[in-house]
Design an enzyme around this catalytic site. Sequence first.
Site, PDB file in Angstrom:
ATOM      1  N   ARG A   6      19.481 -49.602 -27.677  1.00  0.00           N
ATOM      2  CA  ARG A   6      18.542 -50.265 -26.749  1.00  0.00           C
ATOM      3  C   ARG A   6      18.072 -51.610 -27.314  1.00  0.00           C
ATOM      4  NH1 ARG A   6      20.513 -46.734 -22.988  1.00  0.00           N
ATOM      5  NH2 ARG A   6      19.442 -44.755 -22.911  1.00  0.00           N
TER       6      ARG A   6
ATOM      7  N   ASP B  60      25.896 -39.694 -28.788  1.00  0.00           N
ATOM      8  CA  ASP B  60      25.497 -40.309 -27.511  1.00  0.00           C
ATOM      9  C   ASP B  60      23.975 -40.436 -27.456  1.00  0.00           C
ATOM     10  OD1 ASP B  60      25.441 -41.433 -25.004  1.00  0.00           O
ATOM     11  OD2 ASP B  60      26.016 -39.620 -23.920  1.00  0.00           O
TER      12      ASP B  60
END
Length: 412
Positions: A54, A277
């Site tokens: 992010r 993930d």
Amino acid sequence: MLRNVTLPTGRRADIAVADGLVRHVGAAVRADETIDCTGYTCLPGAVDMHVHMRGGVQAGKEDWRTGTTSAVAGGVTVVVDQPNTVPPITTPELLRARVREAEERAVCGFAVNAAVVPDADLAGMCRAGAMAFGETFAAPSSYGEGLDAETLRGLFDRIHALEGLVTIHAEEVSGPAPATLADHDRARSGAGEARAVQKIAGLAPAGMQLHFCHLSTAASVRAARGTVEVTPHHLFLSHDNFDPDDTRARVNPPLRDEKTRRDLWSCWDRIDVVASDHAPHTVPEKSVPFETAPSGIPGVETMVPLLMAAVQSGRITLASVIEKTSWKPAAILGIPHAGFEPGDRADYALYPDEITRIDASRLHTKCGWSPFEGLEAVFPEEVIVGGTRAYAHGDLREERPVWYPGRGYLPL
Ligand code: NCD
């Protein structure tokens, strides 16, 4: 210098390190810093080849500092960031900016992948140091549009010409917006995933290097060509573990039922890579009706600890965990091998014998929650990056950001 390391062969040795690499394995030599490994199981640092760190406008979920601190606290010393950032990584300039952001904020090794969309400058990103291409969205997911077969075929040809590795998010999506975890499982079914895997493998030119991300069923693993990745959440969680509309467990591909989860373990030997993930979303973002909740769950810090608990309970071997979390992903990507021979990358994590339970309040991810709460795990007590103690007993000690560019990298 690492003293009293129990090597995977069972032999005890001291490991001398210089400039981030193993120099000598055997008897002790003089050293500035000594780390005593007595009583620990010493693993090579894990390479988590599928994380979403992010940052930028999504820094409320995670950023390079918190995400990589979470990584090292879980024994991961290299992370490979996925390009579905906002905006996605589609040009060499964006890729270089992403690398700069990581060089300033990351605390361990990292690599950055290139986004696979029709207008992306794939060749430019390859030369700018992209590690791999993708995850390529063959189905829509958080911050990624699904691509149709013809578009995928064209993109695969372009990546093959660059001798690149393509990583693929393969799913089939049908029906209305799901209202429960079981609906979500049906809308993105295991059978659909296996069909998508087969279809997509057929679109790639012969000899192309393919890697299938986060496969969630035994049938999909068996259908795959190339290398296969699975996640800790598909191995350790099923949707039967959660309330039917618990948005925290919403992830793509979906958690399956308990039987499918158990079956996935039956292909353990065929699985090349376990990757997390790690896809953090905040609690407020998840606290909305199921239909509109974002998909994705955090997991970089708990991946190896969950597997180490499975080693201690005798379910899997230590050698298989080292292979699937460190050596195989490094080999697939061309990242230097971490290990116990002269010339190896000196990244390690030291695990005690003690099994604990996952407590989200002790994890380091910014998103502040974990779907694995309460599960058995063995967390590393010390983590060494490039021969230096980077993390010890819950705290970050030193920042060691090292960028691993892909094979196509041409320095400016
Ligand atoms: C990922 C995310 O949030 O970035 N979400 C997910 O459910 N896995 C995107 C992805 O990897 O598909």
